[in-house]
Design a protein around this motif. Structure first.
Motif, PDB file in Angstrom:
ATOM      1  N   ASP A 180      29.996  34.175  33.605  1.00 46.73           N
ATOM      2  CA  ASP A 180      28.708  34.529  34.176  1.00 46.73           C
ATOM      3  C   ASP A 180      28.142  35.678  33.341  1.00 46.73           C
ATOM      4  O   ASP A 180      28.872  36.317  32.561  1.00 46.73           O
ATOM      5  N   LEU A 181      26.859  35.966  33.507  1.00 47.05           N
ATOM      6  CA  LEU A 181      26.233  37.029  32.718  1.00 47.05           C
ATOM      7  C   LEU A 181      26.054  38.322  33.504  1.00 47.05           C
ATOM      8  O   LEU A 181      26.719  39.322  33.245  1.00 47.05           O
ATOM      9  N   ASP A 182      25.155  38.287  34.498  1.00 46.53           N
ATOM     10  CA  ASP A 182      24.763  39.508  35.202  1.00 46.53           C
ATOM     11  C   ASP A 182      25.917  40.090  36.006  1.00 46.53           C
ATOM     12  O   ASP A 182      26.531  39.415  36.836  1.00 46.53           O
ATOM     13  N   ASN A 183      26.212  41.361  35.737  1.00 42.81           N
ATOM     14  CA  ASN A 183      27.287  42.093  36.418  1.00 42.81           C
ATOM     15  C   ASN A 183      28.674  41.518  36.124  1.00 42.81           C
ATOM     16  O   ASN A 183      29.643  41.839  36.816  1.00 42.81           O
ATOM     17  N   THR A 184      28.758  40.674  35.091  1.00 45.15           N
ATOM     18  CA  THR A 184      30.043  40.119  34.656  1.00 45.15           C
ATOM     19  C   THR A 184      30.263  40.462  33.187  1.00 45.15           C
ATOM     20  O   THR A 184      31.115  41.276  32.860  1.00 45.15           O
ATOM     21  N   LEU A 185      29.496  39.855  32.300  1.00 44.45           N
ATOM     22  CA  LEU A 185      29.611  40.217  30.879  1.00 44.45           C
ATOM     23  C   LEU A 185      29.127  41.648  30.645  1.00 44.45           C
ATOM     24  O   LEU A 185      29.790  42.429  29.980  1.00 44.45           O
ATOM     25  N   VAL A 244      38.395  34.129  37.991  1.00 47.82           N
ATOM     26  CA  VAL A 244      38.543  35.581  37.909  1.00 47.82           C
ATOM     27  C   VAL A 244      37.288  36.228  38.489  1.00 47.82           C
ATOM     28  O   VAL A 244      36.176  35.978  38.012  1.00 47.82           O
ATOM     29  N   LEU A 245      37.469  37.055  39.505  1.00 47.79           N
ATOM     30  CA  LEU A 245      36.358  37.773  40.124  1.00 47.79           C
ATOM     31  C   LEU A 245      36.236  39.151  39.486  1.00 47.79           C
ATOM     32  O   LEU A 245      37.192  39.919  39.439  1.00 47.79           O
ATOM     33  N   ILE A 246      35.030  39.461  38.989  1.00 48.34           N
ATOM     34  CA  ILE A 246      34.753  40.758  38.387  1.00 48.34           C
ATOM     35  C   ILE A 246      34.094  41.647  39.441  1.00 48.34           C
ATOM     36  O   ILE A 246      33.068  41.262  40.027  1.00 48.34           O
ATOM     37  N   VAL A 247      34.666  42.813  39.688  1.00 47.91           N
ATOM     38  CA  VAL A 247      34.129  43.727  40.691  1.00 47.91           C
ATOM     39  C   VAL A 247      33.707  45.025  40.005  1.00 47.91           C
ATOM     40  O   VAL A 247      34.090  45.294  38.862  1.00 47.91           O
ATOM     41  N   PRO A 248      32.894  45.861  40.688  1.00 49.87           N
ATOM     42  CA  PRO A 248      32.479  47.133  40.085  1.00 49.87           C
ATOM     43  C   PRO A 248      33.670  48.013  39.722  1.00 49.87           C
ATOM     44  O   PRO A 248      34.736  47.920  40.329  1.00 49.87           O
ATOM     45  N   ARG A 249      33.489  48.867  38.729  1.00 50.04           N
ATOM     46  CA  ARG A 249      34.590  49.705  38.236  1.00 50.04           C
ATOM     47  C   ARG A 249      35.192  50.538  39.362  1.00 50.04           C
ATOM     48  O   ARG A 249      34.483  50.980  40.270  1.00 50.04           O
ATOM     49  N   ASN A 250      36.482  50.722  39.267  1.00 45.88           N
ATOM     50  CA  ASN A 250      37.259  51.432  40.286  1.00 45.88           C
ATOM     51  C   ASN A 250      37.185  50.754  41.654  1.00 45.88           C
ATOM     52  O   ASN A 250      37.469  51.360  42.674  1.00 45.88           O
ATOM     53  N   THR A 275      39.487  41.773  38.843  1.00 46.15           N
ATOM     54  CA  THR A 275      39.572  42.897  37.914  1.00 46.15           C
ATOM     55  C   THR A 275      38.272  43.680  37.926  1.00 46.15           C
ATOM     56  O   THR A 275      37.198  43.117  38.144  1.00 46.15           O
ATOM     57  N   ASP A 276      38.377  44.983  37.685  1.00 45.08           N
ATOM     58  CA  ASP A 276      37.188  45.817  37.524  1.00 45.08           C
ATOM     59  C   ASP A 276      36.975  46.191  36.064  1.00 45.08           C
ATOM     60  O   ASP A 276      36.135  47.025  35.745  1.00 45.08           O
ATOM     61  N   ASP A 277      37.744  45.537  35.167  1.00 52.14           N
ATOM     62  CA  ASP A 277      37.652  45.854  33.735  1.00 52.14           C
ATOM     63  C   ASP A 277      37.834  44.568  32.932  1.00 52.14           C
ATOM     64  O   ASP A 277      38.946  44.189  32.571  1.00 52.14           O
ATOM     65  N   LEU A 278      36.734  43.891  32.663  1.00 49.53           N
ATOM     66  CA  LEU A 278      36.788  42.616  31.949  1.00 49.53           C
ATOM     67  C   LEU A 278      37.429  42.769  30.583  1.00 49.53           C
ATOM     68  O   LEU A 278      38.256  41.946  30.173  1.00 49.53           O
ATOM     69  N   PRO A 309      28.368  45.238  32.535  1.00 46.04           N
ATOM     70  CA  PRO A 309      28.964  45.788  33.752  1.00 46.04           C
ATOM     71  C   PRO A 309      27.953  46.111  34.849  1.00 46.04           C
ATOM     72  O   PRO A 309      26.786  46.422  34.584  1.00 46.04           O
ATOM     73  N   HIS A 310      28.443  46.060  36.065  1.00 44.09           N
ATOM     74  CA  HIS A 310      27.639  46.347  37.236  1.00 44.09           C
ATOM     75  C   HIS A 310      27.015  47.738  37.169  1.00 44.09           C
ATOM     76  O   HIS A 310      25.859  47.936  37.571  1.00 44.09           O
ATOM     77  N   HIS A 311      27.769  48.720  36.637  1.00 45.35           N
ATOM     78  CA  HIS A 311      27.288  50.094  36.690  1.00 45.35           C
ATOM     79  C   HIS A 311      26.111  50.382  35.756  1.00 45.35           C
ATOM     80  O   HIS A 311      25.468  51.415  35.891  1.00 45.35           O
ATOM     81  N   CYS A 312      25.802  49.481  34.831  1.00 46.60           N
ATOM     82  CA  CYS A 312      24.611  49.721  34.002  1.00 46.60           C
ATOM     83  C   CYS A 312      23.327  49.452  34.794  1.00 46.60           C
ATOM     84  O   CYS A 312      22.246  49.849  34.376  1.00 46.60           O
ATOM     85  N   ASN A 313      23.477  48.759  35.920  1.00 45.25           N
ATOM     86  CA  ASN A 313      22.394  48.605  36.902  1.00 45.25           C
ATOM     87  C   ASN A 313      21.198  47.822  36.369  1.00 45.25           C
ATOM     88  O   ASN A 313      20.083  47.951  36.878  1.00 45.25           O
ATOM     89  N   LEU A 314      21.404  46.998  35.340  1.00 44.24           N
ATOM     90  CA  LEU A 314      20.294  46.226  34.775  1.00 44.24           C
ATOM     91  C   LEU A 314      19.654  45.315  35.803  1.00 44.24           C
ATOM     92  O   LEU A 314      18.437  45.160  35.843  1.00 44.24           O
ATOM     93  N   PHE A 315      20.489  44.726  36.657  1.00 43.03           N
ATOM     94  CA  PHE A 315      19.945  43.731  37.592  1.00 43.03           C
ATOM     95  C   PHE A 315      18.970  44.356  38.583  1.00 43.03           C
ATOM     96  O   PHE A 315      18.133  43.651  39.153  1.00 43.03           O
TER      97      PHE A 315
END
Length: 233
Positions: free
Chosen positions: A19-24, A191-197, A220-223, A26-32
């Motif tokens: 997936d792209l958004d919040n996967t490739l 594989v589910l990608i979650v926000p860091r920490n 994982t929180d670290d792809l 990261p969630h913390h860059c807040n682009l979405f």
């Protein structure tokens, strides 16, 4: 479910689907958040609604139809090209380039794909900014999916048929658990990608999907670290 990948369990994988958004990226860059705000603006202008009402409708459409776009198409016959162009007119400098992630993806054996509910142009710009665009065989976007978004099974069927993917030989990385249900059912590793920490930072409760845990093999929180561990075999 475990957070640590066993490289031996990935030895048979020939197709890597991201997936792209919040996967490739990261969630913390807040682009979405930029896309989210532009969708609210689009709904507000389309239906002449105050922003609060437009946002409530936007989220209702998302919950009921899988994407705001799909809901707007079914209820208000919007032009999908117009919608996709306007909501993805954003500042991609919010994404930090990540050469190490690009190297981790490059090191994976086999084909790599981006599978997104967004547009191809959005995926291309985000991947280019991230520094990973050269490592992917194709981008399968919402248009390629016939405007039917994940988690609809039809979307995955089109993707699998187009690229002749054998489920048990593939793995899918996603940030929304319900989008892993269909891949899991055809034998993919998920594989589910979650926000860091593992921070509970999702603003919308319906993105948490606690009832979808059996569709997830790994979390994982670290792809980047996850891919490096897999490739270490």
């Amino acid at each position: 479910m475990t957070n640590l990948p066993d490289p031996a369990r990935f030895a048979h994988i020939t197709d890597w689907v991201f997936d792209l958004d919040n996967t490739l990226y990261p969630h913390h860059c807040n682009l979405f958040s930029q896309i989210d705000m532009r969708m609210t603006t689009y709904v507000s202008q389309l239906l002449d609604l105050p922003r609060e009402e437009a946002r409530a409708l936007q989220k209702e459409l998302y919950r009921q139809h899988g994407t705001t776009l799909r809901g707007l198409m079914e209820r208000h016959q919007v032009d999908p090209d117009d919608f996709l162009e306007k909501v993805h007119d954003i500042d991609y400098s919010w994404i930090e380039p990540d050469p190490a992630l690009g190297e981790a993806i490059r090191a994976l054996p086999g084909r790599k794909f981006i599978f997104t509910n967004g547009s191809r142009s959005h995926a291309e710009r985000a991947a280019e900014r991230l520094g990973v665009s050269d490592h992917f065989e194709d981008i399968f976007d919402i248009v390629a999916a016939g405007l039917t978004p994940k988690p609809a099974k039809e979307s995955y069927d089109l993707f699998v048929a187009l690229h002749r993917i054998v489920g048990p030989n593939a793995v899918m990385f996603e940030d929304i658990a319900r989008n892993l249900r269909a891949p899991k059912e055809i034998g993919m590793t998920t594989v589910l990608i979650v926000p860091r920490n593992f921070e509970p930072t999702y603003s919308e409760i319906w993105e948490r999907d606690p009832d979808q845990a059996d569709a997830v093999d790994y979390v994982t929180d670290d792809l980047k670290a996850f891919l490096k561990a897999v490739a270490a075999r």
